[in-house]
Design an enzyme around this catalytic site. Structure first.
Site, short mmCIF file in Angstrom:
data_model
loop_
_atom_site.label_atom_id
_atom_site.label_comp_id
_atom_site.label_asym_id
_atom_site.label_seq_id
_atom_site.Cartn_x
_atom_site.Cartn_y
_atom_site.Cartn_z
N HIS A 64 0.82 -1.20 0.00
CA HIS A 64 0.00 0.00 0.00
C HIS A 64 0.86 1.26 0.00
CE1 HIS A 64 -3.82 -2.12 1.73
NE2 HIS A 64 -3.48 -2.54 0.52
N GLU A 66 0.80 3.82 1.88
CA GLU A 66 1.26 4.21 3.21
C GLU A 66 2.56 3.49 3.57
OE1 GLU A 66 -3.34 4.06 3.40
OE2 GLU A 66 -1.74 2.98 2.39
N CYS A 91 -6.15 1.16 5.67
CA CYS A 91 -6.68 -0.10 6.20
C CYS A 91 -6.07 -0.38 7.57
CB CYS A 91 -6.37 -1.24 5.23
SG CYS A 91 -4.61 -1.70 5.19
N CYS A 94 -2.14 -0.91 7.51
CA CYS A 94 -1.41 0.35 7.39
C CYS A 94 -1.54 1.17 8.67
CB CYS A 94 -1.90 1.14 6.18
SG CYS A 94 -1.41 0.37 4.61
#
Length: 148
Positions: A64, A66, A91, A94
């Site tokens: 992701h 992040e 999410c 993360c």
């Protein structure tokens, strides 16, 4: 936030392009990332599908935005007390990483998966760890950038 959105454009994900930008306490950019596969893993050999058998989807493989912004950070100690700008609310996985590195605020554009369990869990993690989060309402919908 515009830097996060610009970074998202680099993602090869055909369905969801997400970008993230981390700024330190002095509002200096220290990390940028977008969603994509791990370094050394071909974008053409792994699946981008959202549905099907787990191993035939992107979910077990994608990093992701992040995560990439945090691991790309130029000065890791600056993450403590930093702010992350991200195009999509994080999410739960993360959120755990954000908390662990000491980021204290998350500013996001979209929360389109608000009621899904992994995003409910992320808000619970942020609340318990005292990480502020807020949705940004941009003053401008577009930014024009000339490259010539």
């Amino acid at each position: 936030m515009a830097i996060a959105q610009l970074s998202a454009r680099r993602s090869k994900d055909p369905s969801t392009q997400v970008g993230a930008c981390v700024v330190n306490a002095n509002k200096r950019i220290i990390g940028i990332g977008y969603n994509g596969f791990p370094t050394g893993c071909s974008d053409d050999e792994l699946p981008w599908s959202r549905e099907g058998n787990f191993l035939d989807t992107k979910y077990p493989f994608v990093c992701h935005a992040e995560m990439n912004a945090i691991t790309n950070a130029s000065n890791k100690p600056d993450l403590d007390g930093a702010t992350m700008y991200v195009s999509l609310f994080p999410c739960n996985e993360c959120a755990k990483l954000i908390v662990q590195v000491g980021i204290k605020e998350v500013v996001f554009l979209s929360d389109k998966y608000h009621d899904e369990d992994i995003f409910v869990a992320a808000r619970k993690i942020f609340d318990m760890a005292d990480v502020a989060y807020r949705q940004m309402t941009p003053g401008h919908k577009t930014i024009n950038l000339r490259l010539e």
